[in-house]
Design an enzyme around this catalytic site. Sequence first.
Site, PDB file in Angstrom:
ATOM      1  N   CYS B  21      32.964 -89.009-130.720  1.00 56.84           N
ATOM      2  CA  CYS B  21      32.522 -88.937-132.120  1.00 56.84           C
ATOM      3  C   CYS B  21      31.208 -88.167-132.215  1.00 56.84           C
ATOM      4  O   CYS B  21      30.596 -87.844-131.192  1.00 56.84           O
ATOM      5  CB  CYS B  21      32.363 -90.326-132.730  1.00 56.84           C
ATOM      6  SG  CYS B  21      31.079 -91.283-131.947  1.00 56.84           S
ATOM      7  N   CYS B  24      28.259 -89.464-130.377  1.00 55.37           N
ATOM      8  CA  CYS B  24      28.211 -89.226-128.918  1.00 55.37           C
ATOM      9  C   CYS B  24      27.478 -87.916-128.641  1.00 55.37           C
ATOM     10  O   CYS B  24      26.549 -87.861-127.829  1.00 55.37           O
ATOM     11  CB  CYS B  24      29.619 -89.101-128.323  1.00 55.37           C
ATOM     12  SG  CYS B  24      30.710 -90.479-128.653  1.00 55.37           S
ATOM     13  N   ASP B 468      31.694 -50.992-149.045  1.00 51.47           N
ATOM     14  CA  ASP B 468      31.127 -49.686-148.758  1.00 51.47           C
ATOM     15  C   ASP B 468      32.324 -48.736-148.713  1.00 51.47           C
ATOM     16  O   ASP B 468      33.422 -49.156-148.350  1.00 51.47           O
ATOM     17  CB  ASP B 468      30.423 -49.742-147.395  1.00 51.47           C
ATOM     18  CG  ASP B 468      29.911 -48.394-146.969  1.00 51.47           C
ATOM     19  OD1 ASP B 468      29.265 -47.739-147.791  1.00 51.47           O
ATOM     20  OD2 ASP B 468      30.187 -47.991-145.830  1.00 51.47           O
ATOM     21  N   ASP B 668      25.084 -50.410-142.353  1.00 54.81           N
ATOM     22  CA  ASP B 668      25.023 -51.310-143.499  1.00 54.81           C
ATOM     23  C   ASP B 668      24.348 -52.633-143.147  1.00 54.81           C
ATOM     24  O   ASP B 668      24.389 -53.580-143.932  1.00 54.81           O
ATOM     25  CB  ASP B 668      26.443 -51.606-144.009  1.00 54.81           C
ATOM     26  CG  ASP B 668      27.091 -50.381-144.620  1.00 54.81           C
ATOM     27  OD1 ASP B 668      26.364 -49.598-145.246  1.00 54.81           O
ATOM     28  OD2 ASP B 668      28.296 -50.212-144.460  1.00 54.81           O
TER      29      ASP B 668
END
Lengths: 37, 779
Positions: B21, B24, B468, B668
């Site tokens: 879990c 842990c 673009d 970019d």
Amino acid sequence: MTTADLVVIVGGVAAIAWVNWYFFVASRRRDATVRHQ
Amino acid sequence: MTTTSPASWSDLTIPVHGMTCAACSARIQRVLERTPGVGAANVNLMTGAATVSYDPSSVTPDRLVEAIRRTGYGAELPAPDGSAESLVDAQDAARDDEIRDLRRKLILSLVAAVLTMVCSMPLAELVGHGVADPLMPLMMPLTDLLRRIAPWIGGISADTWRWLLLALTAPVVGWAGRHFYTRAWAAFRHHSADMNTLIAVGTGAAFAYSVAVTLADDWLSAHGIAPHVYYEAVVWIIALILLGNLLEAGAKSRTSGAIRRLVGLRPHTARVARDGMEVELPLGQLRPGDEVIVRPGEQIPADGTVVEGSSHVDESMLTGEPTPVRKRPGDTAVGATLNRNGALRVRVERVGADTVLSRIIRLVQQAQGSKAPIQRLADRISAVFVPVVISIAIATFVLWFVLGPEPAYLQALVAAVTVLIIACPCAMGLAVPTAVMVSTGRGAELGVLIKGGEPLERSERLDTVVFDKTGTVTEGRPAVQQVMGDDAASLLRFAASVERLSEHPLGEAIVAEAVARGLSLVAPQGFESRTGRGVAGRVDGRSVAAGNRALLAELGLSPGRFAAAAERLAAEALTPVYVVVDGSVAGVVAVADPIKPTGREAVAALRGMGIESVMLTGDNARTAASVAAAVGIERVVADVLPERKLEEIRRLQEAGRSVAMVGDGLNDAPALAQADVGISMGTGTDVAMEAGDITLMRGDPLGVPRAIRLARRTMRVIRQNLFWAFVYNVIGIPVAAGALYPAFGIRLTPAMAAAAMAVSSVSVVANSLRLRKSVKREA
């Protein structure tokens, strides 16, 4: 209400307080100490 | 804490197993962070790995492994070559060990559970039921059968039954369920609590009480306390939780299937040319500089450059691109791709952790382990959850003891244990990471690399996608269509010579055309690149410049007699490149960049999802409008210099838009970083994977709607998971505490709680796996 009931109620409240202190308050204090070191 | 400078730190990824879990992984992370010499640590529940940044002069890898083991979990040193593939192998081996171990423990527990239930029946007949478990009547036929086979069992005393039950329960508590107690204790020492705490406290209380009854039954009976034992509840709880853990481990292993498939792509050996001979070597012995021979039908063993031969190479396993790519001497070859029809000799340049495949695996692993912001909600709740549940269990005990029916202490004990068991927070811990893991893994298979939970969450909210133009909407491989000027050959030679040092696709197209026409190019003197405008330099002693209208404006020139022709070219989606020689416009080179065939479909798909597409380009308005119209984009921002792209994105964001920028990932980069989600378009395997939040390996615009759809579905599944995990606890805890008992007489037993807990965890993982299938259908 019997004596046993009273003992269990007081013990229960104390246990809840201790659990919350140990896992929330004491753990935070310990983390702060470790960070300080 | 260490004060060493970050420059001297090393990174290490350690496979960890046994985590069930979020608490842990959080605990192991805390312990690692507190270890002297550790700068940072990140423990990943789903991939079962701890990544530690440490100072090698202060702490050794062995000590880090030891620190993890002290928390009660398993850890091994990673493979020496450090590649992502070796790590995955180690994690797989650890997971297989864990599953085998769980299976053995489960078999023992289930056998013991059935036997304890069978033995509890005659005992209950002797001393009464205490609090009966609804599972008990199911065992009645077995008990009856036993009585018929061995009638003498009716003569066995209650005391003997209790000792027999203790003998059956002890191996389950001491071996099969031992890890719950050791991990709970390790957590307790660190002031933290997790699901192991709840299981350990719940079963520990029932077991300790039962042992006390077994040892002191006469004393208890003498004081009017019926000597009931709850061994069968302890064994059933452990058996059902182990069953849940086993199902969960199996399901988790399926969620990492994408990584395993990527790892499965790599070849195991390479044929290396040494001293004129061909030697077959294991991949681990391959070194940069080696030359490998790759025959048709074989995989290229590592990244490198083709030095001899010609062939078509299938790169679809990495890029999703189905068409094989032609490879000739000088071309790059990527490890794990498949050589189709010719023999190749490849000089190895990158091996192990540096290869493209290893980088992709590492990226997907990091993504799968990253936390989505929505996870913080689950983490916040998990952090306080266990102590709060223990408090509720104590309160439940008190209320049942004071107000409950007789035997009150027994009813109280059973109700408190039930609360502890039903509240194990596994489902909550698994809700987000399983979904993130499945979707990022699925994305990788589709050629969409999503860098974790945060980009997934931001992608869900997108309402604007900015494309673009070059390399994104268009192929990015422009070609010269027309040369206009008094002396076309001379004009092209001037333009190509000055563009020789340019890295712009338009420049490359002009150079390629000149070379194709057999023109002899010269090196330009005083070359100058004017970003977003063009280039300038001296060719054969003459001043030459080539570029767009902005360059002309900068030089104080106008297109002159070429103005009308340039307008016409632009209207036809061609880009005019003006060539200026000795201060006057000498001609125009028309370059066209083919539009990607799926561009229109991608824009339509985005529109269908309620997302507006915008095109941003440094090209002129006419060309841009023409390309935009071809793909169905209505909003175009043209003549934008690279540095202004960022401002355009910011302007859209200030208008309240949630914006994704789709670009080529290199020039970019600022705009990709500014956007809410940066999507970089890869071309083949030469991909700038670190540039954006999402990388489209195939460079296909359809990857954009696919990634956003995947994100939306993932977030929907995460919300469903969190909802059900919360609802399960919100309903389960009060019912377990006995909220329905006063009105309806309904209550749960610890074994029922354990079954419900197992079902809740498994249902969350199954729901996340469902996401994989739904995306698969669509893809």
